[in-house]
Motif scaffolding. Sequence first.
Motif, PDB file in Angstrom:
ATOM      1  N   GLY A 171       4.021  -4.209   7.365  1.00  0.00           N
ATOM      2  CA  GLY A 171       2.742  -4.217   8.077  1.00  0.00           C
ATOM      3  C   GLY A 171       1.994  -2.899   7.984  1.00  0.00           C
ATOM      4  O   GLY A 171       1.163  -2.577   8.829  1.00  0.00           O
ATOM      5  N   TYR A 172       2.272  -2.117   6.932  1.00  0.00           N
ATOM      6  CA  TYR A 172       1.650  -0.793   6.813  1.00  0.00           C
ATOM      7  C   TYR A 172       0.211  -0.846   6.314  1.00  0.00           C
ATOM      8  O   TYR A 172      -0.519   0.120   6.435  1.00  0.00           O
ATOM      9  N   PHE A 173      -0.154  -1.933   5.675  1.00  0.00           N
ATOM     10  CA  PHE A 173      -1.565  -2.107   5.331  1.00  0.00           C
ATOM     11  C   PHE A 173      -1.881  -3.582   5.213  1.00  0.00           C
ATOM     12  O   PHE A 173      -0.989  -4.427   5.179  1.00  0.00           O
ATOM     13  N   ASP A 174      -3.174  -3.797   5.150  1.00  0.00           N
ATOM     14  CA  ASP A 174      -3.704  -5.140   4.980  1.00  0.00           C
ATOM     15  C   ASP A 174      -4.014  -5.268   3.485  1.00  0.00           C
ATOM     16  O   ASP A 174      -4.753  -4.451   2.938  1.00  0.00           O
ATOM     17  N   ARG A 175      -3.406  -6.245   2.831  1.00  0.00           N
ATOM     18  CA  ARG A 175      -3.629  -6.358   1.369  1.00  0.00           C
ATOM     19  C   ARG A 175      -5.111  -6.482   1.024  1.00  0.00           C
ATOM     20  O   ARG A 175      -5.556  -6.014  -0.019  1.00  0.00           O
ATOM     21  N   LYS A 176      -5.865  -7.113   1.911  1.00  0.00           N
ATOM     22  CA  LYS A 176      -7.307  -7.259   1.648  1.00  0.00           C
ATOM     23  C   LYS A 176      -7.990  -5.888   1.616  1.00  0.00           C
ATOM     24  O   LYS A 176      -8.968  -5.675   0.909  1.00  0.00           O
ATOM     25  N   ALA A 177      -7.462  -4.961   2.429  1.00  0.00           N
ATOM     26  CA  ALA A 177      -8.031  -3.604   2.416  1.00  0.00           C
ATOM     27  C   ALA A 177      -7.764  -2.946   1.061  1.00  0.00           C
ATOM     28  O   ALA A 177      -8.627  -2.242   0.529  1.00  0.00           O
ATOM     29  N   LEU A 178      -6.578  -3.193   0.503  1.00  0.00           N
ATOM     30  CA  LEU A 178      -6.301  -2.652  -0.837  1.00  0.00           C
ATOM     31  C   LEU A 178      -7.277  -3.227  -1.859  1.00  0.00           C
ATOM     32  O   LEU A 178      -7.804  -2.508  -2.707  1.00  0.00           O
ATOM     33  N   ASP A 179      -7.498  -4.539  -1.781  1.00  0.00           N
ATOM     34  CA  ASP A 179      -8.437  -5.170  -2.719  1.00  0.00           C
ATOM     35  C   ASP A 179      -9.822  -4.536  -2.615  1.00  0.00           C
ATOM     36  O   ASP A 179     -10.506  -4.319  -3.614  1.00  0.00           O
ATOM     37  N   GLU A 180     -10.198  -4.237  -1.380  1.00  0.00           N
ATOM     38  CA  GLU A 180     -11.525  -3.648  -1.147  1.00  0.00           C
ATOM     39  C   GLU A 180     -11.605  -2.232  -1.740  1.00  0.00           C
ATOM     40  O   GLU A 180     -12.638  -1.843  -2.313  1.00  0.00           O
ATOM     41  N   ILE A 181     -10.517  -1.475  -1.612  1.00  0.00           N
ATOM     42  CA  ILE A 181     -10.488  -0.126  -2.202  1.00  0.00           C
ATOM     43  C   ILE A 181     -10.638  -0.229  -3.726  1.00  0.00           C
ATOM     44  O   ILE A 181     -11.436   0.486  -4.347  1.00  0.00           O
TER      45      ILE A 181
ATOM     46  N   LEU B 285       2.662   3.404  12.757  1.00  0.00           N
ATOM     47  CA  LEU B 285       1.812   4.286  11.960  1.00  0.00           C
ATOM     48  C   LEU B 285       0.652   4.830  12.776  1.00  0.00           C
ATOM     49  O   LEU B 285       0.273   4.270  13.809  1.00  0.00           O
TER      50      LEU B 285
ATOM     51  N   GLU C 176       4.647  -2.682  -3.120  1.00  0.00           N
ATOM     52  CA  GLU C 176       3.597  -3.343  -2.336  1.00  0.00           C
ATOM     53  C   GLU C 176       4.202  -4.411  -1.421  1.00  0.00           C
ATOM     54  O   GLU C 176       3.755  -4.597  -0.288  1.00  0.00           O
ATOM     55  N   THR C 177       5.232  -5.087  -1.910  1.00  0.00           N
ATOM     56  CA  THR C 177       5.874  -6.128  -1.109  1.00  0.00           C
ATOM     57  C   THR C 177       6.474  -5.544   0.174  1.00  0.00           C
ATOM     58  O   THR C 177       6.221  -6.051   1.277  1.00  0.00           O
TER      59      THR C 177
ATOM     60  N   LEU D  27       5.864  -2.657   1.678  1.00  0.00           N
ATOM     61  CA  LEU D  27       4.882  -2.029   2.573  1.00  0.00           C
ATOM     62  C   LEU D  27       4.049  -3.088   3.289  1.00  0.00           C
ATOM     63  O   LEU D  27       3.679  -2.921   4.455  1.00  0.00           O
TER      64      LEU D  27
ATOM     65  N   VAL E 287     -12.760  -0.045   5.233  1.00  0.00           N
ATOM     66  CA  VAL E 287     -12.590   0.666   3.961  1.00  0.00           C
ATOM     67  C   VAL E 287     -13.877   1.378   3.540  1.00  0.00           C
ATOM     68  O   VAL E 287     -13.854   2.565   3.190  1.00  0.00           O
TER      69      VAL E 287
ATOM     70  N   ALA F 104      -4.842   2.087  -4.773  1.00  0.00           N
ATOM     71  CA  ALA F 104      -5.233   1.547  -3.461  1.00  0.00           C
ATOM     72  C   ALA F 104      -4.172   1.845  -2.404  1.00  0.00           C
ATOM     73  O   ALA F 104      -4.499   2.223  -1.268  1.00  0.00           O
ATOM     74  N   MET F 105      -2.889   1.705  -2.759  1.00  0.00           N
ATOM     75  CA  MET F 105      -1.836   2.002  -1.771  1.00  0.00           C
ATOM     76  C   MET F 105      -1.853   3.480  -1.402  1.00  0.00           C
ATOM     77  O   MET F 105      -1.667   3.831  -0.235  1.00  0.00           O
TER      78      MET F 105
ATOM     79  N   VAL G 286      -9.659  -4.162   6.409  1.00  0.00           N
ATOM     80  CA  VAL G 286     -10.568  -4.372   5.280  1.00  0.00           C
ATOM     81  C   VAL G 286     -12.004  -3.953   5.622  1.00  0.00           C
ATOM     82  O   VAL G 286     -12.696  -3.352   4.803  1.00  0.00           O
TER      83      VAL G 286
END
Lengths: 207, 220
Positions: A29-39, B103, A22-23, A25, B112, B35-36, B109
């Motif tokens: 800049g491959y994802f927004d950590r907040k988006a992961l939290d939302e998933i 990408l 996760e660090t 990625l 999603v 999630a990833m 966010v």
Amino acid sequence: MDDDHDHGSELSPMEAKVRALETILTEKGYFDRKALDEIVETYETKIGPRNGAKVVALAWSDEAYRERLLTDASEAIAELGFTGRQGEHMVAVENTEQVHNLVVCTLCSCYPLPTLGLPPVWYKSAPYRSRAVMDPRGVLGDFGLKLPDNIEIRVWDSTAEMRYLVIPRRPAGTDGWDAERLAELVTRDSMIGTGLAKTPAQLGTPS
Amino acid sequence: MNGGQDLGGMMGYGPVEPEANEPVFHAEWERRVLAMSVAMGPAGGWSVDQSRFSRENRPAHEYLAMSYYEIWYAGLKQLLIDFELATQNEIETGKVIAPAKKLKRIIKVNEVGQMLSDGSPASRDLSGKPRFVNGDRVSARNIHPVSHTRLPRYVRGRTGVITQVLGAHKFPDAVALGDNDAAQWLYTVRFDGRELWGDEADPTVTVSVDAWESYLEQAD
């Protein structure tokens, strides 16, 4: 397969590997950590078998809806707003006095996410995936379920993108109940086929 | 591939053991792996079929010794390496060395909810007509693809009946190899339990699979 070896501040090997991944990625800049939290939050708190229970309860209480569900489950379930990832193509299969349906994915873990949420560990496990197609009555026995010997058992192996939802039989003693009350009787396992819906007497007991 | 993932009909794994009041996840890292994996699919531009193959493409004894989300971690790691989004060294050390690649899409966010509720339909437009109709007797071909396939071993060479023509769907065997446009007619095929498991098998059992047209041939 013990998943969590977390002792105090010491990370388990998997926790450490996943943090490292996760660090990098995140740094790339491959994802927004907040988006992961939302998933995570979506699958942990917003989507689950309560959704499927609403579908089943409506089918029990509204004959026109039941017919729509059996004819085109994707459309009928979308009416209630349960759409999307791993529920794009739905099929509803109905239990009757003569037929009991059981859903499995022998090849991985295909499961109707918008109506049932993420699958339990046993559904993804080798014991279930190996035996559900060969010895479904034995598998039902593992769940404490013994069906009459003459009932037909239809197993559905989710090998494509069709996702199967079992409509369990409506329990006796529920005449006149509205959909909201009926939904409380509909368990996750009853919509996979490894259980039956609760009876009114079983309300308030664990699924 | 004839791998550890193709479990139907195997023996020796013991009883199914449901966990009472099971939580959705059993460790924090499972949340992050899920999630990833969900976020990186559209970002990296790989298909669900490539994801599935990345998970199952390992020796059976390794696949079967891993927990579900350990398999997901291993699959994601392999895809990141194959698509050159990260190196093995970076993934294992947690230190960025190579520059980031551009990408296809980075999930924000506020996107999603829509992404998950839209999903990604597998149905496709296909000209022509399906070869089979409801009631046709068909045999699953005795094929052994070395890459991804969705025809389980336990039905290969067995005869069943078409119970539903499901329309045209993307064809996973080809999509997993990068041919995203591949599509075929898809059918539900019902097999008698005794056809699959022999005369001693429970006569009240049928097993249905969803099978693409090239998996099937007309039976006499």
